[in-house]
Design a protein around this motif. Structure first.
Motif, PDB file in Angstrom:
ATOM      1  N   UNK A  10       0.689  -1.278   0.268  1.00 13.61           N
ATOM      2  CA  UNK A  10       0.021  -0.107  -0.137  1.00 13.61           C
ATOM      3  C   UNK A  10       0.803   1.302  -0.033  1.00 13.61           C
ATOM      4  N   UNK A  11       2.113   1.195   0.450  1.00 18.24           N
ATOM      5  CA  UNK A  11       3.272   2.368   0.351  1.00 18.24           C
ATOM      6  C   UNK A  11       3.378   2.754  -1.000  1.00 18.24           C
ATOM      7  N   UNK A  12       3.310   1.813  -2.074  1.00 15.16           N
ATOM      8  CA  UNK A  12       3.718   1.893  -3.365  1.00 15.16           C
ATOM      9  C   UNK A  12       2.077   2.192  -4.217  1.00 15.16           C
ATOM     10  N   UNK A  13       0.920   1.438  -4.019  1.00 15.13           N
ATOM     11  CA  UNK A  13       0.118   1.837  -4.594  1.00 15.13           C
ATOM     12  C   UNK A  13      -1.164   0.733  -3.658  1.00 15.13           C
ATOM     13  N   UNK A  14      -2.153   1.456  -3.050  1.00 11.22           N
ATOM     14  CA  UNK A  14      -3.060   1.227  -2.391  1.00 11.22           C
ATOM     15  C   UNK A  14      -4.244   1.080  -3.252  1.00 11.22           C
ATOM     16  N   UNK A  19      -8.017   3.876  -6.857  1.00  9.73           N
ATOM     17  CA  UNK A  19      -9.458   4.544  -7.073  1.00  9.73           C
ATOM     18  C   UNK A  19      -9.292   6.072  -7.486  1.00  9.73           C
ATOM     19  N   UNK A  20      -8.192   6.667  -7.202  1.00 10.87           N
ATOM     20  CA  UNK A  20      -7.990   8.158  -7.264  1.00 10.87           C
ATOM     21  C   UNK A  20      -7.313   8.450  -8.612  1.00 10.87           C
ATOM     22  N   UNK A  21      -6.481   7.492  -9.341  1.00 10.79           N
ATOM     23  CA  UNK A  21      -5.892   7.597 -10.562  1.00 10.79           C
ATOM     24  C   UNK A  21      -6.891   7.988 -11.697  1.00 10.79           C
ATOM     25  N   UNK A  22      -6.187   8.749 -12.577  1.00  7.77           N
ATOM     26  CA  UNK A  22      -6.872   8.953 -13.682  1.00  7.77           C
ATOM     27  C   UNK A  22      -7.428   7.790 -14.449  1.00  7.77           C
ATOM     28  N   UNK A  23      -8.585   7.837 -14.696  1.00  8.86           N
ATOM     29  CA  UNK A  23      -9.312   6.568 -15.437  1.00  8.86           C
ATOM     30  C   UNK A  23      -9.223   5.079 -14.594  1.00  8.86           C
ATOM     31  N   UNK A  24      -8.852   5.407 -13.166  1.00  5.97           N
ATOM     32  CA  UNK A  24      -8.793   4.283 -12.397  1.00  5.97           C
ATOM     33  C   UNK A  24      -7.960   3.148 -12.942  1.00  5.97           C
ATOM     34  N   UNK A  25      -6.895   3.244 -13.644  1.00 11.08           N
ATOM     35  CA  UNK A  25      -6.134   2.208 -13.886  1.00 11.08           C
ATOM     36  C   UNK A  25      -4.497   2.627 -13.616  1.00 11.08           C
ATOM     37  N   UNK A 101      -2.239  -4.307 -17.339  1.00  4.57           N
ATOM     38  CA  UNK A 101      -3.066  -2.955 -16.509  1.00  4.57           C
ATOM     39  C   UNK A 101      -4.241  -3.503 -16.005  1.00  4.57           C
ATOM     40  N   UNK A 102      -4.698  -2.904 -14.782  1.00  8.18           N
ATOM     41  CA  UNK A 102      -5.910  -3.268 -13.763  1.00  8.18           C
ATOM     42  C   UNK A 102      -6.485  -1.877 -13.677  1.00  8.18           C
ATOM     43  N   UNK A 103      -8.029  -2.229 -13.703  1.00  5.80           N
ATOM     44  CA  UNK A 103      -8.804  -1.024 -13.507  1.00  5.80           C
ATOM     45  C   UNK A 103      -9.599  -1.398 -12.266  1.00  5.80           C
ATOM     46  N   UNK A 104      -9.832  -0.421 -11.451  1.00  9.77           N
ATOM     47  CA  UNK A 104     -10.601  -0.433 -10.119  1.00  9.77           C
ATOM     48  C   UNK A 104     -11.935  -0.891 -10.441  1.00  9.77           C
ATOM     49  N   UNK A 105     -12.482  -1.852  -9.482  1.00  8.25           N
ATOM     50  CA  UNK A 105     -13.883  -2.105  -9.649  1.00  8.25           C
ATOM     51  C   UNK A 105     -14.435  -1.714  -8.333  1.00  8.25           C
ATOM     52  N   UNK A 106     -13.956  -1.937  -7.336  1.00  4.94           N
ATOM     53  CA  UNK A 106     -14.505  -1.617  -5.953  1.00  4.94           C
ATOM     54  C   UNK A 106     -13.678  -1.810  -4.829  1.00  4.94           C
ATOM     55  N   UNK A 107     -13.713  -1.046  -3.893  1.00  8.61           N
ATOM     56  CA  UNK A 107     -12.936  -1.206  -2.563  1.00  8.61           C
ATOM     57  C   UNK A 107     -14.159  -2.197  -1.682  1.00  8.61           C
TER      58      UNK A 107
END
Length: 155
Positions: A10-14, A19-25, A101-107
């Motif tokens: 999570x220190x690298x990418x949580x 979820x906050x990245x452009x395009x959530x990818x 590449x992965x895309x955010x679906x949900x937390x």
């Protein structure tokens, strides 16, 4: 469709960062294990789903769901001498390392490693095996359903 568990510090990418990245990818860069690379290269397809797993932290566990959004392609960090993932034996003409590449679906609520261990139905899950250090592992469809039905969506 296949199911996966993908570890990220999570220190690298949580999951919140994603979820906050452009395009959530995000590109799943920095994988330097041949077996994990081969999973990305040979088996992962757009549309596959994965548990986003926080690792190397105070409370490791499943923090979200992501979808593979792009097939494997060369990881550019291997060519950058300033990157901690630089590989001097790799070249753009013959790259060793790949990422999807992965895309955010949900937390989801954090399903801790200790909680996963409490369920006999998950005993064969690779992340629960001794010395399991792979950053990407397949998840059996029955394990995927069980985690959703009993740990994520049940609450």
């Amino acid at each position: 469709m296949r199911y996966w568990l993908m570890k990220s510090e999570p220190d690298d990418c949580s999951i919140d960062d994603l979820a906050a990245m452009p395009g959530q990818t995000v590109a799943w860069y920095g994988v330097r294990n041949y077996q994990a690379r081969n999973f990305m290269r040979d088996q992962m397809q757009p549309g596959d789903l994965a548990f986003f797993y926080h690792s190397s932290c105070a409370e490791p566990g499943i923090a979200g769901i992501v979808e593979v959004s792009r097939r494997a392609y060369p990881d550019t960090t291997q060519f950058d001498p300033a990157s901690r993932f630089y590989d001097p034996k790799s070249s753009p003409d013959d790259p060793r390392w790949l990422n999807v590449e992965v895309r955010f679906v949900r937390k989801v609520r954090l399903v801790a490693l200790s909680e996963l261990r409490q369920h006999e139905a998950l005993a064969n899950m690779r992340v629960l095996q001794k010395a399991s250090r792979l950053s990407i592992t397949p998840v059996d469809p029955a394990e995927w359903r069980y985690i959703h039905e009993h740990l994520i969506d049940a609450r």
